[in-house]
Design an enzyme around this catalytic site. Sequence first.
Site, PDB file in Angstrom:
ATOM      1  N   VAL A 118       0.837  -1.203   0.000  1.00  0.00           N
ATOM      2  CA  VAL A 118       0.000   0.000   0.000  1.00  0.00           C
ATOM      3  C   VAL A 118       0.870   1.251   0.000  1.00  0.00           C
ATOM      4  CG1 VAL A 118      -1.818   1.251   1.188  1.00  0.00           C
ATOM      5  CG2 VAL A 118      -1.857  -1.237   1.173  1.00  0.00           C
ATOM      6  N   ASP A 119       1.937   1.245   0.787  1.00  0.00           N
ATOM      7  CA  ASP A 119       2.859   2.375   0.768  1.00  0.00           C
ATOM      8  C   ASP A 119       3.454   2.585  -0.619  1.00  0.00           C
ATOM      9  OD1 ASP A 119       2.704   3.355   3.375  1.00  0.00           O
ATOM     10  OD2 ASP A 119       4.180   1.941   4.134  1.00  0.00           O
TER      11      ASP A 119
END
Length: 338
Positions: free
Chosen positions: A168-169
Amino acid sequence: MTRLPLDGVLVADFGRILAAPYLTMLLADLGADVVKVEQPGTGDDTRAWGPPHAQGEATYFLSVNRNKRSLALDLRDPADHARAVELVRRADVLVENFRPGTMDRHRLGPAAAQALNPRLVYCSITGFGSGKGADLPGYDLLVQAVGGLMSVTGPAPGQPVKTGVALVDVLTGLHAAVGVLAALRERDTTGRGQLVEVNLLSALLSGLVNQSAGYTLAGAVPGILGNRHPSIAPYEVFPAADRPLVVAVGNDRQFAALCRGLDAPELASDPRFTTNGDRVAHVEALAAALTDRLRLRTAAEWFTVLTPLGVPCGPVNDLAGAFDLADSLGLNPRATLP
């Protein structure tokens, strides 16, 4: 050296951990001069995230901070704050991923920064936006859970699993990079900076692509399918004689080629498997039939047999094997790594 696309662009990087540093690393790779502002004494948290280490440095920190300069500033100290203000005055881009309101408390929020520098592109990365979700902590694992990624990832229903990297980062950093580049292009036209706001939850929901579309357009709430695909078959991991093998058949032509390679013409003519829709509907029977045949030879042998037929397949490599493969293909995978 040839000129890079972002040569001459100065980035004031107030980001830390992963999403923002990944963004600024990409900008640095494109030629930007990135000045990474870190807390005196400790620096970015990821400097302490190890093992593993390389020459005394945490490889986690090194993975997203290449091609940058570092500047230690305590924004609560008047002299250091003045240096930060001067950096912002000169910068083309400012990137930060503190909790909403933190940069405002340091008098370096979007309004204050763009008053100092009207041409500034200001990029703010948060976990859940700057509105009702402003107080929620933005950690990758948390967003994988509440954002639905873990609900479709794992070996079986009721066994959710996170991805092997902070995906997600990374997705958020990529979305932010697109936003910053678009804002710089707009500035070329108008002469004025832009505010780019990106959050982990929205980036994940965008990154779920077909799964998100299945819900928003058809009301389908997907579940965990292990290594299977919800819309394609066979598209999963099978046991070969020595190790796992992926077969990723995307159309009927490839399935026919797979059946030829397996010397199993009866599967191609089986009405349960004629079309992709048929195969998805009968995926258990299909998997059992393919497993019986794929167990007979090694993953490398199947790769040699099936690839020339146009069947996408390959062994499940560890990271060393993945780098060896990239090297063998002339992709030079280490060229853009620390």
